[in-house]
Design an enzyme around this catalytic site. Structure first.
Site, PDB file in Angstrom:
ATOM      1  N   ASP A 190       0.873  -1.039   0.106  1.00 38.20           N
ATOM      2  CA  ASP A 190       0.115   0.072   0.199  1.00 38.20           C
ATOM      3  C   ASP A 190       0.830   1.148  -0.036  1.00 38.20           C
ATOM      4  O   ASP A 190       1.577   1.399   0.879  1.00 38.20           O
ATOM      5  CB  ASP A 190      -0.815  -0.076   1.145  1.00 38.20           C
ATOM      6  CG  ASP A 190      -1.921   1.033   1.236  1.00 38.20           C
ATOM      7  OD1 ASP A 190      -2.141   1.666   0.054  1.00 38.20           O
ATOM      8  OD2 ASP A 190      -2.862   1.116   2.213  1.00 38.20           O
ATOM      9  N   ASP A 246      -2.837   2.542  -5.865  1.00 44.94           N
ATOM     10  CA  ASP A 246      -1.734   2.482  -5.047  1.00 44.94           C
ATOM     11  C   ASP A 246      -1.747   1.504  -4.156  1.00 44.94           C
ATOM     12  O   ASP A 246      -1.027   1.405  -3.266  1.00 44.94           O
ATOM     13  CB  ASP A 246      -2.190   3.834  -4.190  1.00 44.94           C
ATOM     14  CG  ASP A 246      -3.491   3.766  -3.655  1.00 44.94           C
ATOM     15  OD1 ASP A 246      -4.309   2.911  -3.948  1.00 44.94           O
ATOM     16  OD2 ASP A 246      -3.586   4.789  -2.598  1.00 44.94           O
ATOM     17  N   GLU A 247      -2.284   0.384  -4.392  1.00 43.03           N
ATOM     18  CA  GLU A 247      -2.193  -0.939  -3.611  1.00 43.03           C
ATOM     19  C   GLU A 247      -2.495  -2.169  -4.623  1.00 43.03           C
ATOM     20  O   GLU A 247      -3.056  -2.116  -5.423  1.00 43.03           O
ATOM     21  CB  GLU A 247      -3.205  -0.973  -2.585  1.00 43.03           C
ATOM     22  CG  GLU A 247      -4.798  -0.828  -2.854  1.00 43.03           C
ATOM     23  CD  GLU A 247      -5.615  -1.032  -1.554  1.00 43.03           C
ATOM     24  OE1 GLU A 247      -5.183  -1.571  -0.506  1.00 43.03           O
ATOM     25  OE2 GLU A 247      -6.670  -0.148  -1.551  1.00 43.03           O
TER      26      GLU A 247
END
Length: 357
Positions: free
Chosen positions: A12, A106-107
């Site tokens: 993350d 983003d993850e």
């Protein structure tokens, strides 16, 4: 725990959009940065850790963020730039495993059970991935390492920013049982209130509740809660996960009453149908309507007809019928309208929509 033992890493990025802005504009480093356009109808896309100290959070109205942190620097989002950096990060992931399941820009989940780089452990692999991201992008990431996706996702938040946390198989209960029930993904404010009313405050409390009672109260979600309370999550990392929903939404120029939303619903139905035809090889069975009120309450309605929708007009008609299911007090105003399609199946398994509702 059940199933074959896996080694799962949840990576993350730390305050990703805001961190990109701080990286690319050195004068923003150390300052509270809010990624959002200014204005009454804007919402926060992301906030730097310096802004979060003041209570600023993503999805918050921008005007409230400005009240909480008057000294914040507002930067309009640049999604093309964020996507390019996300692709750079994913290229790093693929150096370590082909089993990568992106959740957003983003993850992502990574299955590193196979030790491709001969690093001896998932912990070392996560550390190497984070180091590569920092070296190649100048951005920090946090990671959770665990035997399954559920535990890895919770663990990735444990030592943010720029840290990692391991939940080994023998430490699952010690980690899991004291957790606040709200830490379970999918347990939002409403569900947490319902569970609290049952005397359930921690995962340990949840485990002590009979599974049949949870199923009686919450249906299939009740069984899922029972499994998660025991640390059970057999979902594999899915590298080519099909989209669960195709959707489009717009924030309106002015808040409108429910009765005046028809043209906006029809326009978004056209947009959603076009996205569906362009992006999906499978067909959708369910139409979803999303509304956000002027005080930021989100309402959703969905309907699955006997035969799948066959056109944008079908989608619009069903979405308008869903709108009519919303209780209207003639005072509530709506700032956002969204339409979506979900419940994807293979085309040959579903007939076309012959009649509506």
């Amino acid at each position: 725990m059940s199933g074959a033992l896996r080694k799962i890493v949840h990576v993350d990025m730390d305050a990703f959009y805001a961190s990109v802005e701080q990286r690319d504009a050195p004068e923003l480093r150390g300052r509270p940065v809010v990624v959002a356009k200014r204005g009454l109808r804007s919402v926060v896309t992301a906030a730097s850790y310096e802004a979060r100290v003041f209570g600023v959070r993503s999805a918050m109205p921008a005007v409230r963020a400005e009240r909480l942190c008057p000294q914040a620097v507002f930067v309009p989002p640049d999604f093309a730039r964020y996507k390019a950096i996300s692709q750079q990060i994913r290229a790093i992931f693929y150096q370590y495993t082909d089993l990568v399941e992106p959740l957003s820009l983003d993850e992502a989940y990574l299955d590193v059970t196979e030790d491709r780089q001969a690093l001896q452990s998932a912990t070392a692999t996560a550390r190497a991935i984070r180091a590569d991201i920092l070296r190649e992008t100048g951005l920090t990431a946090s990671a959770g390492i665990a035997p399954n996706k559920f535990l890895a996702k919770i663990a990735s938040d444990w030592r943010k920013p720029d840290g990692q946390f391991v939940v080994s198989p023998r430490r699952v209960d010690a980690f899991l049982l004291p957790l606040d029930i709200g830490k379970i993904p999918g347990v939002g404010k409403v569900m947490k209130t319902r569970l609290t009313a049952m005397g359930i405050a921690t995962v340990g409390d949840l485990r002590s509740v009979d599974a049949d009672l949870l199923v009686a109260r919450f249906g299939r979600w009740g069984w899922r809660l029972h499994e998660l309370s025991h640390g059970i999550d057999d979902r594999p990392v899915q590298p080519r996960r099909a989209a669960s929903q195709v959707s489009a939404e717009d924030t309106l120029r002015e808040d409108l009453p429910l009765a005046e939303l028809t043209p906006h619903i029809e326009r978004l139905a056209e947009k959603t149908w076009a996205n569906h035809r362009r992006k999906q090889t499978r067909v959708a069975r369910t139409v979803v309507l999303k509304l956000k009120t002027s005080d930021f309450r989100i309402l959703t309605r969905s309907f699955t007809p006997a035969a799948r929708p066959a056109s944008a007009a079908d989608v619009a008609a069903i979405a308008c019928a869903l709108r009519d299911r919303v209780e209207d007090d003639h005072l509530t105003r709506y700032r956002l309208v969204g339409g979506g399609l979900s419940g994807f199946v293979d085309a040959e398994t579903q007939p076309l929509q012959a009649s509506l509702l």
